[in-house]
Design a protein around this motif. Structure first.
Motif, PDB file in Angstrom:
ATOM      1  N   MET A   1     -14.259   5.620 -13.163  1.00 18.01           N
ATOM      2  CA  MET A   1     -13.765   6.040 -12.087  1.00 18.01           C
ATOM      3  C   MET A   1     -12.613   7.136 -12.180  1.00 18.01           C
ATOM      4  O   MET A   1     -12.501   8.074 -11.526  1.00 18.01           O
TER       5      MET A   1
ATOM      6  N   ARG B   1     -18.177   4.531  -6.875  1.00 17.76           N
ATOM      7  CA  ARG B   1     -17.522   3.230  -6.064  1.00 17.76           C
ATOM      8  C   ARG B   1     -18.808   2.459  -5.367  1.00 17.76           C
ATOM      9  O   ARG B   1     -18.621   1.120  -5.318  1.00 17.76           O
TER      10      ARG B   1
ATOM     11  N   CYS C   1     -10.996   3.150   0.706  1.00 15.88           N
ATOM     12  CA  CYS C   1     -12.274   3.636   1.209  1.00 15.88           C
ATOM     13  C   CYS C   1     -11.957   4.657   2.204  1.00 15.88           C
ATOM     14  O   CYS C   1     -12.697   5.740   2.575  1.00 15.88           O
TER      15      CYS C   1
END
Length: 311
Positions: A62, A125, A244
């Motif tokens: 990430m 993700r 998100c």
């Protein structure tokens, strides 16, 4: 008729970028606003890159992609902002044809790379949240490197195709670009040769690099949302949804303005608003991305506190 009338005129060898000269009373204010924005953008993204490289807690896929995005944002905004700032200080900002094409190549290539990279980050993700047991197997070092390199190469390749066609156009006046950088539409409008093919190629490439990545990103977040809704812990659900939603807001701002500028049919109203939309994806997005993707992340906050204590 217009193109035929210009065939015998002297070919243009340089462009004049008008920028925001239609509002001369606020030139100085705009200069300082964009200067502060540019400094904040470079500083914020550079800070994230340093933290990702130096803190071993951030050595995962990430943050590898986030570091790539931060580096891309610095390059992206630096292709436009310095020249734009110089334009505020001069009554007439001149750029050569080759300089204009070069700026367009880097701007378009980096924008295309960002579209791909944002999609890769949403996929990362998706795997982390929807398939956590397979995350380390799927998102291994080799896969991450291939995805990052593929994003950069795809964007630059698409840009190279369009930019290679631009020198074939003939420019015989006028030579004033009604924009703050060498964007495709305001430059092509100045050509007195046939622009049908280059406009078609650009539209196809713009469609490929905006609509499919945007849809893939939305699909990833739909699956993520569906998975999060099944989390029994309310606090955990809220935390993931909060992150998100922030990411999706940044993605929507970037893609939305790109689609309006490059894919929506041009009208007089939209033409007047193009500069405003362009500011969103060239100036605001590089500024807010590091804030959205990092400030709400506990690992980044912890790395920042550790770095402050150390130095």
């Amino acid at each position: 008729m217009r193109r035929a009338e210009h065939q015998n005129e002297t070919a243009v060898v340089e462009f004049i970028i008008l920028g925001f000269q239609s509002t001369p009373e606020v030139q100085l204010i705009l200069f300082f606003m964009f200067l502060v924005t540019y400094i904040a953008t470079v500083s914020g993204n550079l800070l994230i890159m340093v933290l990702v490289v130096t803190d071993h807690h951030l050595h995962n896929p990430m943050f590898f992609f986030l570091g790539n995005l931060s580096f891309l944002e610095i390059c992206y905004t630096s292709t436009i902002m310095p020249r734009m700032l110089a334009g505020f200080l001069t009554s007439k900002y001149v750029i050569s044809l080759n300089g204009c094409f070069l700026q367009y190549f880097f701007f378009t290539g980096l924008a295309g790379a960002e579209c791909c990279l944002l999609t890769v980050m949403s996929y990362d993700r998706y795997i982390a949240i929807c398939k956590p047991l397979h995350y380390t197997t799927i998102m291994n070092g080799r896969c991450c490197l291939q995805l990052a390199c593929g994003s950069w190469l795809n964007g630059l390749l698409a840009s190279a195709i369009v930019t290679s066609l631009m020198p074939q156009l003939t420019f015989c006046g006028p030579n004033e670009i009604d924009h703050f950088f060498c964007d495709f539409t305001p430059v092509v409008r100045l050509s007195c040769s046939d622009t049908h093919w280059i406009e078609l190629v650009t539209f196809i490439l713009a469609s490929l690099f905006t609509l499919p990545p945007f849809l893939l990103t939305l699909i990833s977040y739909v699956y993520i949302s569906n998975t999060v809704l099944r989390i029994p812990c309310t606090t955990g659900r809220h935390k993931v949804f909060s992150t998100c939603s922030s990411h999706l807001t940044a993605v929507t701002l970037f893609y939305g303005t790109l689609i309006v500028v490059y894919l929506v049919p041009k009208t007089n109203t939209l033409g007047d608003l193009n500069k405003v939309f362009s500011v969103c994806y060239t100036v605001l997005t590089p500024l807010v991305n590091p804030l959205i993707y990092s400030l709400r992340n506990s690992n980044v906050k912890k790395a920042w506190r550790t770095a402050v204590k150390k130095y």
